[in-house]
Design a protein around this motif. Structure first.
Motif, PDB file in Angstrom:
ATOM      1  N   PRO A   1      70.448  88.382  37.878  1.00  0.00           N
ATOM      2  CA  PRO A   1      69.852  89.161  38.967  1.00  0.00           C
ATOM      3  C   PRO A   1      70.037  90.660  38.788  1.00  0.00           C
ATOM      4  N   GLN A   2      71.232  91.078  38.374  1.00  0.00           N
ATOM      5  CA  GLN A   2      71.478  92.514  38.271  1.00  0.00           C
ATOM      6  C   GLN A   2      70.661  93.160  37.158  1.00  0.00           C
ATOM      7  N   ALA A   3      70.498  92.459  36.033  1.00  0.00           N
ATOM      8  CA  ALA A   3      69.696  93.013  34.939  1.00  0.00           C
ATOM      9  C   ALA A   3      68.223  93.081  35.336  1.00  0.00           C
ATOM     10  N   HIS A   4      67.737  92.039  35.987  1.00  0.00           N
ATOM     11  CA  HIS A   4      66.337  92.026  36.397  1.00  0.00           C
ATOM     12  C   HIS A   4      66.074  93.111  37.442  1.00  0.00           C
ATOM     13  N   ALA A   5      67.023  93.307  38.356  1.00  0.00           N
ATOM     14  CA  ALA A   5      66.876  94.364  39.366  1.00  0.00           C
ATOM     15  C   ALA A   5      66.795  95.732  38.704  1.00  0.00           C
TER      16      ALA A   5
ATOM     17  N   ARG B   1      71.810  96.500  20.515  1.00  0.00           N
ATOM     18  CA  ARG B   1      72.245  96.910  21.844  1.00  0.00           C
ATOM     19  C   ARG B   1      71.161  96.764  22.908  1.00  0.00           C
ATOM     20  N   ALA B   2      69.919  96.663  22.490  1.00  0.00           N
ATOM     21  CA  ALA B   2      68.852  96.422  23.462  1.00  0.00           C
ATOM     22  C   ALA B   2      68.970  95.043  24.095  1.00  0.00           C
ATOM     23  N   LYS B   3      69.629  94.123  23.391  1.00  0.00           N
ATOM     24  CA  LYS B   3      69.708  92.743  23.854  1.00  0.00           C
ATOM     25  C   LYS B   3      71.038  92.399  24.514  1.00  0.00           C
TER      26      LYS B   3
ATOM     27  N   ASN C   1      62.892  95.171  26.946  1.00  0.00           N
ATOM     28  CA  ASN C   1      63.456  94.192  26.025  1.00  0.00           C
ATOM     29  C   ASN C   1      62.723  92.873  26.246  1.00  0.00           C
ATOM     30  N   PRO C   2      61.860  92.445  25.304  1.00  0.00           N
ATOM     31  CA  PRO C   2      61.127  91.190  25.484  1.00  0.00           C
ATOM     32  C   PRO C   2      62.013  89.937  25.508  1.00  0.00           C
ATOM     33  N   GLU C   3      63.305  90.103  25.200  1.00  0.00           N
ATOM     34  CA  GLU C   3      64.264  89.002  25.340  1.00  0.00           C
ATOM     35  C   GLU C   3      65.236  89.385  26.452  1.00  0.00           C
ATOM     36  N   PRO C   4      64.784  89.407  27.695  1.00  0.00           N
ATOM     37  CA  PRO C   4      65.574  90.015  28.764  1.00  0.00           C
ATOM     38  C   PRO C   4      66.852  89.264  29.088  1.00  0.00           C
ATOM     39  N   VAL C   5      67.837  90.018  29.538  1.00  0.00           N
ATOM     40  CA  VAL C   5      69.019  89.427  30.142  1.00  0.00           C
ATOM     41  C   VAL C   5      68.567  88.840  31.473  1.00  0.00           C
TER      42      VAL C   5
ATOM     43  N   THR D   1      73.510  87.158  29.381  1.00  0.00           N
ATOM     44  CA  THR D   1      73.226  86.638  30.718  1.00  0.00           C
ATOM     45  C   THR D   1      74.474  85.983  31.312  1.00  0.00           C
ATOM     46  N   LEU D   2      75.163  85.163  30.534  1.00  0.00           N
ATOM     47  CA  LEU D   2      76.377  84.517  31.035  1.00  0.00           C
ATOM     48  C   LEU D   2      77.438  85.550  31.387  1.00  0.00           C
ATOM     49  N   TRP D   3      77.521  86.616  30.599  1.00  0.00           N
ATOM     50  CA  TRP D   3      78.496  87.683  30.877  1.00  0.00           C
ATOM     51  C   TRP D   3      78.289  88.241  32.281  1.00  0.00           C
ATOM     52  N   ASP D   4      77.037  88.443  32.659  1.00  0.00           N
ATOM     53  CA  ASP D   4      76.739  88.972  33.986  1.00  0.00           C
ATOM     54  C   ASP D   4      77.117  87.992  35.096  1.00  0.00           C
ATOM     55  N   HIS D   5      77.322  86.737  34.737  1.00  0.00           N
ATOM     56  CA  HIS D   5      77.763  85.725  35.702  1.00  0.00           C
ATOM     57  C   HIS D   5      79.273  85.484  35.635  1.00  0.00           C
TER      58      HIS D   5
END
Length: 293
Positions: A273-277, A58-60, A266-270, A35-39
């Motif tokens: 915003p971009q991952a959720h989109a 890799r799923a996480k 992935n039940p432990e989602p990133v 998640t931090l990487w995406d920020h």
């Protein structure tokens, strides 16, 4: 008069962490690191949970550049010295409530906090997806991260698209979220217990729930019982600890989902915003196909 610290952050346990300099060598639980990487924050290392193995799942990991991020390992193989191998000046962990650090033995977590600052983000069922994402965004900004241009707009557009394709009819495609647990049984998610699944419900997706009973987040059922939910779309856990769905050959299940679409989940989602989109887009695609669009 004492000067204010250059960096300060209050985590979801209510603990204030301060430092004279903004941390620049972050060690993170894999979900937090991705998640931090995406920020725009590049962790120097990541670690997994007891569900993970000797290599990153890799799923996480989302878009993490694993060739430049040191994976420390997971589960019982982790000790304080291994975690501190890269000389981190901050650890970002997650919790599923009550402030307990997920993925680390309590004694290991205790000794780690004696050596390096640790901040914890609560990703548990009591939180909304928006709140979890906001907390990661606030932490990332404090560490020097900047919003990705257009990411918020892309997420808003993905939400509106999914809302549009689900329509207002009460008989939309039934969606079942599950984690295959071998050829004999499945862990079927209780949608209201998962922040990301609650978002789908809010956007009009018809989520099928298993019967009430044992299990807070999951109901462990036979594949025959899972088939009785008659899914049009299956959100299937793609983490390494889950059995691949295409390996399940239970007759009742195979017959029930012959025409069903599948969406990797992935039940432990990133929690960016971009991952959720991207996830909402996959669900919207599957709903469109199920509706014959």
């Amino acid at each position: 008069m004492r000067e204010q610290s250059a960096w300060r952050f209050t985590d979801d346990r209510g603990r204030l962490t301060t430092a004279d300099l903004r941390p620049s060598r972050v060690l993170a639980y894999v979900q937090a690191g991705a998640t931090l990487w995406d920020h725009g924050i590049h962790p120097e290392g990541i670690f997994g949970s007891g569900h993970d193995g000797p290599t990153p799942d890799r799923a996480k990991t989302g878009t993490l550049a694993l060739d430049s991020v040191d994976y420390r390992g997971a589960g019982d193989t982790l000790d304080v010295e291994t975690l501190l191998r890269g000389g981190p000046d901050l650890v970002v962990a997650v919790s599923y409530g009550h402030g307990q650090i997920y993925g680390l033995d309590p004694d290991t977590a205790k000794h780690l906090e004696e050596r390096v600052p640790v901040v914890v983000i609560d990703v548990g069922q009591a939180r909304t997806m928006d709140r979890v994402a906001e907390r990661f965004a606030v932490l990332a900004r404090s560490l020097g991260g900047v919003p990705v241009p257009g990411a918020a707009q892309d997420l808003a557009a993905a939400r509106e698209r999914l809302r549009a394709v689900t329509g207002t009819a009460p008989d939309g495609p039934r969606v079942v979220a599950l984690s295959p647990a071998g050829r004999e049984q499945a862990h079927v998610a209780r949608p209201r217990m998962w922040p990301e699944l609650r978002v789908l419900a809010e956007l009009g997706v018809t989520l099928a729930s298993p019967v009430e009973g044992v299990g807070v987040n999951w109901s462990t059922t036979s594949w025959t019982e899972a088939a009785e939910l008659r899914p049009h779309i299956v959100l299937t856990d793609i983490r390494s600890n889950a059995t691949p769905l295409d390996e399940i050959d239970a007759p009742a299940w195979s017959a029930a989902v012959r025409e069903a679409g599948t969406v990797p989940w992935n039940p432990e989602p990133v929690c960016s915003p971009q991952a959720h989109a991207r996830f909402l887009g996959l669900v919207a695609d599957a709903v469109e196909v199920a509706r014959g669009g």
